[in-house]
Design a protein around this motif. Structure first.
Motif, PDB file in Angstrom:
ATOM      1  N   LYS A  27       0.825  -1.208   0.000  1.00  0.00           N
ATOM      2  CA  LYS A  27       0.000   0.000   0.000  1.00  0.00           C
ATOM      3  C   LYS A  27       0.859   1.258   0.000  1.00  0.00           C
ATOM      4  O   LYS A  27       0.631   2.189  -0.781  1.00  0.00           O
ATOM      5  CB  LYS A  27      -0.912  -0.023   1.232  1.00  0.00           C
ATOM      6  CG  LYS A  27      -1.882   1.128   1.342  1.00  0.00           C
ATOM      7  CD  LYS A  27      -3.051   0.969   0.431  1.00  0.00           C
ATOM      8  CE  LYS A  27      -4.126   2.004   0.734  1.00  0.00           C
ATOM      9  NZ  LYS A  27      -5.150   2.042  -0.322  1.00  0.00           N
ATOM     10  N   ASP A  31       0.430   3.202  -3.566  1.00  0.00           N
ATOM     11  CA  ASP A  31      -0.627   4.211  -3.500  1.00  0.00           C
ATOM     12  C   ASP A  31      -0.011   5.609  -3.387  1.00  0.00           C
ATOM     13  O   ASP A  31       0.721   5.891  -2.436  1.00  0.00           O
ATOM     14  CB  ASP A  31      -1.529   3.927  -2.289  1.00  0.00           C
ATOM     15  CG  ASP A  31      -2.825   4.715  -2.355  1.00  0.00           C
ATOM     16  OD1 ASP A  31      -2.850   5.790  -2.979  1.00  0.00           O
ATOM     17  OD2 ASP A  31      -3.822   4.249  -1.764  1.00  0.00           O
ATOM     18  N   ASP A 116     -10.623   7.327   1.072  1.00  0.00           N
ATOM     19  CA  ASP A 116     -11.278   6.067   0.703  1.00  0.00           C
ATOM     20  C   ASP A 116     -12.272   5.611   1.764  1.00  0.00           C
ATOM     21  O   ASP A 116     -12.271   4.459   2.185  1.00  0.00           O
ATOM     22  CB  ASP A 116     -10.227   4.987   0.447  1.00  0.00           C
ATOM     23  CG  ASP A 116      -9.230   5.408  -0.615  1.00  0.00           C
ATOM     24  OD1 ASP A 116      -9.665   5.961  -1.638  1.00  0.00           O
ATOM     25  OD2 ASP A 116      -8.023   5.203  -0.427  1.00  0.00           O
ATOM     26  N   ARG A 146     -10.005  11.611  -0.669  1.00  0.00           N
ATOM     27  CA  ARG A 146      -9.635  10.756  -1.795  1.00  0.00           C
ATOM     28  C   ARG A 146     -10.699   9.666  -1.867  1.00  0.00           C
ATOM     29  O   ARG A 146     -10.980   8.988  -0.877  1.00  0.00           O
ATOM     30  CB  ARG A 146      -8.254  10.134  -1.584  1.00  0.00           C
ATOM     31  CG  ARG A 146      -7.532   9.785  -2.918  1.00  0.00           C
ATOM     32  CD  ARG A 146      -7.971   8.503  -3.516  1.00  0.00           C
ATOM     33  NE  ARG A 146      -7.505   7.384  -2.710  1.00  0.00           N
ATOM     34  CZ  ARG A 146      -6.321   6.761  -2.903  1.00  0.00           C
ATOM     35  NH1 ARG A 146      -5.507   7.142  -3.853  1.00  0.00           N
ATOM     36  NH2 ARG A 146      -5.991   5.732  -2.124  1.00  0.00           N
ATOM     37  N   THR A 159     -12.537  -1.049  -9.919  1.00  0.00           N
ATOM     38  CA  THR A 159     -12.629  -0.741  -8.495  1.00  0.00           C
ATOM     39  C   THR A 159     -13.767  -1.503  -7.828  1.00  0.00           C
ATOM     40  O   THR A 159     -13.618  -2.025  -6.718  1.00  0.00           O
ATOM     41  CB  THR A 159     -12.833   0.764  -8.286  1.00  0.00           C
ATOM     42  OG1 THR A 159     -11.830   1.479  -8.996  1.00  0.00           O
ATOM     43  CG2 THR A 159     -12.760   1.114  -6.810  1.00  0.00           C
ATOM     44  N   TRP A 202      -4.685   8.191  -9.008  1.00  0.00           N
ATOM     45  CA  TRP A 202      -4.671   6.730  -8.987  1.00  0.00           C
ATOM     46  C   TRP A 202      -3.276   6.158  -9.122  1.00  0.00           C
ATOM     47  O   TRP A 202      -3.053   4.985  -8.864  1.00  0.00           O
ATOM     48  CB  TRP A 202      -5.591   6.149 -10.052  1.00  0.00           C
ATOM     49  CG  TRP A 202      -5.437   6.715 -11.427  1.00  0.00           C
ATOM     50  CD1 TRP A 202      -4.321   6.693 -12.222  1.00  0.00           C
ATOM     51  CD2 TRP A 202      -6.447   7.401 -12.179  1.00  0.00           C
ATOM     52  NE1 TRP A 202      -4.570   7.308 -13.423  1.00  0.00           N
ATOM     53  CE2 TRP A 202      -5.874   7.758 -13.437  1.00  0.00           C
ATOM     54  CE3 TRP A 202      -7.779   7.726 -11.938  1.00  0.00           C
ATOM     55  CZ2 TRP A 202      -6.587   8.431 -14.423  1.00  0.00           C
ATOM     56  CZ3 TRP A 202      -8.481   8.400 -12.918  1.00  0.00           C
ATOM     57  CH2 TRP A 202      -7.901   8.746 -14.141  1.00  0.00           C
ATOM     58  N   THR A 205      -2.089   2.369  -9.726  1.00  0.00           N
ATOM     59  CA  THR A 205      -3.197   1.452  -9.458  1.00  0.00           C
ATOM     60  C   THR A 205      -4.208   1.520 -10.600  1.00  0.00           C
ATOM     61  O   THR A 205      -4.253   2.512 -11.344  1.00  0.00           O
ATOM     62  CB  THR A 205      -3.914   1.804  -8.144  1.00  0.00           C
ATOM     63  OG1 THR A 205      -4.753   2.960  -8.351  1.00  0.00           O
ATOM     64  CG2 THR A 205      -2.914   2.093  -7.038  1.00  0.00           C
ATOM     65  N   SER A 209      -9.634   6.495  -8.602  1.00  0.00           N
ATOM     66  CA  SER A 209      -9.469   7.330  -7.410  1.00  0.00           C
ATOM     67  C   SER A 209      -9.191   8.784  -7.800  1.00  0.00           C
ATOM     68  O   SER A 209      -8.357   9.058  -8.662  1.00  0.00           O
ATOM     69  CB  SER A 209      -8.319   6.806  -6.548  1.00  0.00           C
ATOM     70  OG  SER A 209      -8.556   5.468  -6.164  1.00  0.00           O
TER      71      SER A 209
END
Length: 217
Positions: A27, A31, A116, A146, A159, A202, A205, A209
Motif C-alpha cells: 500500500k 498508493d 477512501d 480521496r 474498483t 490513482w 493502481t 481514485s
C-alpha cells in the motif's frame, strides 16, 4: 535505497504480523495518496483528523517524513486501531488512534482527511459526514478527500470488482455501499462555503481514485 523506502521499511517492521506487514508495504509503495498528502501538509502547523484511518498508515508516513503536527486517527475497526498503535510505537510526537465512527466525531479544528471512506456509507450518511467534517476545518485548513468516483470508465468497474474481493477477504468489515459521483461530494461542500478542486490520484493502481481539496471560499 531511497529515504521513502527506508521510511516505509521502518513503518512496516513495527506491524504485528506478516500479513499486515505485506499489506502495508504494498500500500505504501504503490498508493500515491501518502506522498501527496505529505506534500500538501508539509509545514502546516494545524492538527490533522484522519477519519477512517485504518491502521493509521497516513499518520506514520507523515511522521517519517517530518510532519510534527497533532494527529488523531479514528476508525471503527478495533483490529486496525490495535495494529496501528503498534506501527506508531516510538514515533514522536506520538500519534493518537482511537475507535470511533462517522457518527461520533470529536470536537476538533484543523485539517481533515477522508481517504477512501465515503463509499462505505449510504448516500445520506455521506452527505452528513461531509457536513460535519466541514465544521472541523480551521479557517486556514484543508479538507482532503480521496475517493473512487462513479462513472462509466473501466477504472470504475475495476474498483467495484476489487471492493468485492476485499469484502470476501474480510479485510473490510463492511462492503462498499454507494460510490458517489463528483457532484455528490462537491455540492454539499460548496453549500457550506467551500471551494472544491479535484484531480485524478490513482498512480500505478487501476482504481478510479480522485483527490478532492476543499478550502473555505
Amino acid at each position: 535505497m531511497s529515504s521513502t523506502d527506508v521510511a516505509i521499511a521502518r513503518i512496516v517492521r513495527r506491524l504485528p504480523s506478516p500479513g499486515l506487514r505485506g499489506y502495508a508495504r504494498g500500500k505504501l509503495r504503490i498508493d500515491p495518496v501518502y506522498a501527496e498528502v505529505a506534500r500538501l501538509l508539509a509545514g502546516s502547523p494545524l492538527a490533522l483528523l484522519d477519519i477512517g484511518c485504518g491502521m493509521g498508515l497516513l499518520g506514520a508516513y507523515l511522521r517519517e517524513h517530518g510532519w510534527h503536527g497533532d494527529y488523531l486517527g479514528i476508525d471503527n475497526d478495533p483490529r486496525k486501531i490495535a495494529a496501528g498503535r503498534a506501527a506508531a510505537a516510538g514515533l514522536l510526537p506520538p500519534l493518537r488512534l482511537q475507535v470511533g465512527d462517522d457518527g461520533d466525531l470529536p470536537a476538533f479544528s484543523g485539517n481533515v482527511a477522508l481517504l477512501d471512506v465515503l463509499h462505505y456509507l449510504p448516500a445520506a450518511r455521506q452527505r452528513a459526514l461531509l457536513a460535519v467534517a466541514a465544521t472541523r476545518i480551521a479557517p486556514d485548513g484543508l479538507l482532503l478527500i480521496r475517493n473512487v468516483l462513479r462513472d462509466r470508465s473501466w477504472r470504475y468497474h475495476a474498483t467495484v470488482f476489487e471492493e468485492h474481493l476485499l469484502r470476501l477477504s474480510r479485510w473490510m468489515r463492511v462492503g462498499a455501499v454507494h460510490f458517489p459521483r463528483l457532484d455528490e461530494i462537491r455540492a454539499p461542500l460548496q453549500a457550506a462555503g467551500f471551494a472544491v478542486e479535484h484531480r485524478p490520484l490513482w498512480g500505478r493502481t487501476p482504481f478510479n481514485s480522485y483527490l478532492l481539496l476543499a478550502r473555505r471560499a
